[in-house]
Design a protein around this motif. Structure first.
Motif, mmCIF file in Angstrom:
data_model
loop_
_atom_site.group_PDB
_atom_site.id
_atom_site.type_symbol
_atom_site.label_atom_id
_atom_site.label_comp_id
_atom_site.label_asym_id
_atom_site.label_seq_id
_atom_site.Cartn_x
_atom_site.Cartn_y
_atom_site.Cartn_z
ATOM 1 N N THR A 201 0.809 -1.230 0.000
ATOM 2 C CA THR A 201 0.000 0.000 0.000
ATOM 3 C C THR A 201 0.837 1.273 0.000
ATOM 4 N N ALA A 202 2.146 1.163 0.260
ATOM 5 C CA ALA A 202 2.981 2.372 0.344
ATOM 6 C C ALA A 202 4.030 2.457 -0.741
ATOM 7 N N TYR A 203 4.523 1.320 -1.258
ATOM 8 C CA TYR A 203 5.671 1.347 -2.167
ATOM 9 C C TYR A 203 5.448 0.413 -3.366
ATOM 10 N N GLU A 204 6.177 0.737 -4.421
ATOM 11 C CA GLU A 204 6.354 -0.139 -5.575
ATOM 12 C C GLU A 204 7.808 -0.588 -5.542
ATOM 13 N N TYR A 205 8.036 -1.933 -5.669
ATOM 14 C CA TYR A 205 9.378 -2.492 -5.542
ATOM 15 C C TYR A 205 9.822 -3.065 -6.898
ATOM 16 N N ARG A 206 11.128 -2.882 -7.162
ATOM 17 C CA ARG A 206 11.688 -3.400 -8.406
ATOM 18 C C ARG A 206 13.068 -3.994 -8.120
ATOM 19 N N CYS A 207 13.309 -5.241 -8.647
ATOM 20 C CA CYS A 207 14.615 -5.878 -8.492
ATOM 21 C C CYS A 207 15.500 -5.409 -9.645
ATOM 22 N N ILE A 208 16.615 -4.721 -9.330
ATOM 23 C CA ILE A 208 17.476 -4.149 -10.361
ATOM 24 C C ILE A 208 18.744 -4.964 -10.583
#
Length: 333
Positions: free
Chosen positions: A313-320
């Motif tokens: 609900t607070a963040y969008e996560y991405r594996c870089i």
């Protein structure tokens, strides 16, 4: 005269064939019973003037000799192109008000052999030995040929015209865990290394239309429609050409609104318009995308592969990078 001597086996009438040995006078045959015609060879007339011809053979032991045998050997250079000749011809007709079942030729076998003997008991058998002729390629061969030719001119017939019907039934409530009641078995191959082009080949004539290539119908239930699990394939179990689709919600009338297939560029799923595409490079196009389970990482070093993503609900996560996450804050607007 083969016919009278043969039929004499059935009715117990001591009929004797005329002598055919050279330099011997012919032996006169006794009087024929009134139900049989006299010598009809070469006349084109039937050999029986009505009644039944019944051959009964019940030997006390094993009898390797055929009860009835008809030989027809074709010499070289005989026959006319396109003309069909018959070694055995049984002709039957049915009137428009005949309610009975007219079966022209019937092969019936009452099998009581133990399964442990390994015997193969067949009611009707057709075998073609395609043999070399020493001149050139041997012509096509059919072990069995069945035709239903509809000459009625009915555009939409209400009764069937069936080329071949195969019925397998059990006459009591049963199970078949070993799957030994088989409607149609096709065995191909021969010796190791022998190649067979098709197990089943369907084809229709130019301008003709076949509504269903294979159809499953009836009031009973099917376990699996097509089973390829026990086979070994060097290719694929199902092959479609470019532009061919699989209908996914069809009705018995052939109507459907969703399909899946390859349109020549991408793998496509959709109805009237495509809603999902996958290209050969891995590019995906979808009308919308939804993740129903967030699964956000606990820390920025949780296990991941580049391209993985998650949300809460607070963040969008991405594996870089391997095991390296970054996140971006979400906000209202």
């Amino acid at each position: 005269m083969v016919l009278p001597s043969l039929l004499g086996l059935a009715g117990g009438v001591p009929l004797v064939a005329e002598a055919e040995a050279p330099n011997q006078p012919p032996v006169a045959a006794p009087a024929w019973p009134p139900t049989f015609s006299r010598n009809v060879q070469g006349s084109g007339l039937p050999g029986i003037d009505g009644g039944h011809a019944f051959l009964w053979n019940r030997p006390p032991g094993f009898d390797p000799v055929s009860t009835l045998r008809v030989d027809r050997h074709i010499p070289e250079g005989s026959g006319e192109p396109g003309h069909t000749y018959k070694a055995l011809w049984a002709l039957g007709t049915s009137g428009p008000n005949n309610a009975g079942y007219e079966w022209t030729i019937t092969g019936e076998l009452h099998n009581r052999t133990l399964a442990s003997t390994g015997a193969q008991n067949v009611a009707v058998n057709g075998t073609v030995f395609k043999e070399p002729n020493g001149i050139g390629p041997v012509g096509p061969s059919w072990a069995g040929n069945f035709n239903c030719v509809d000459t009625t001119g009915e555009a939409d017939p209400v009764a069937s015209c069936i080329g071949a019907e195969i019925d397998v039934s059990a006459q009591s409530p049963t199970t078949d865990r070993n799957r030994q009641r088989v409607g149609l078995q096709i065995s191909t191959g021969g010796v190791p290394g022998a190649h067979t082009g098709y197990g089943i080949l369907m084809g229709n004539l130019p301008g003709s239309v076949t509504d269903r290539g294979v159809s499953f119908q009836g009031e009973g239930a099917y376990g699996i429609g097509i089973d390829a699990a026990a086979a070994r394939f060097t290719g694929v179990p199902l092959l479609l050409a470019s532009g061919q689709m699989i209908g996914l919600d069809g009705t018995k009338d052939g109507a459907f609104s969703r399909k899946l297939g390859f349109d020549g560029r991408t793998l496509v799923y959709g109805g009237t318009d495509p809603v999902f595409r996958v290209g050969d490079t891995g590019q995906v196009e979808a009308a919308s995308f939804r993740e129903v389970q967030p699964r956000p990482p606990v820390s920025s070093h949780d296990a991941c592969l580049p391209g993985d993503h998650a949300w809460d609900t607070a963040y969008e996560y991405r594996c870089i990078a391997p095991n390296h996450w970054k996140r971006a804050m979400l906000s209202d607007w």
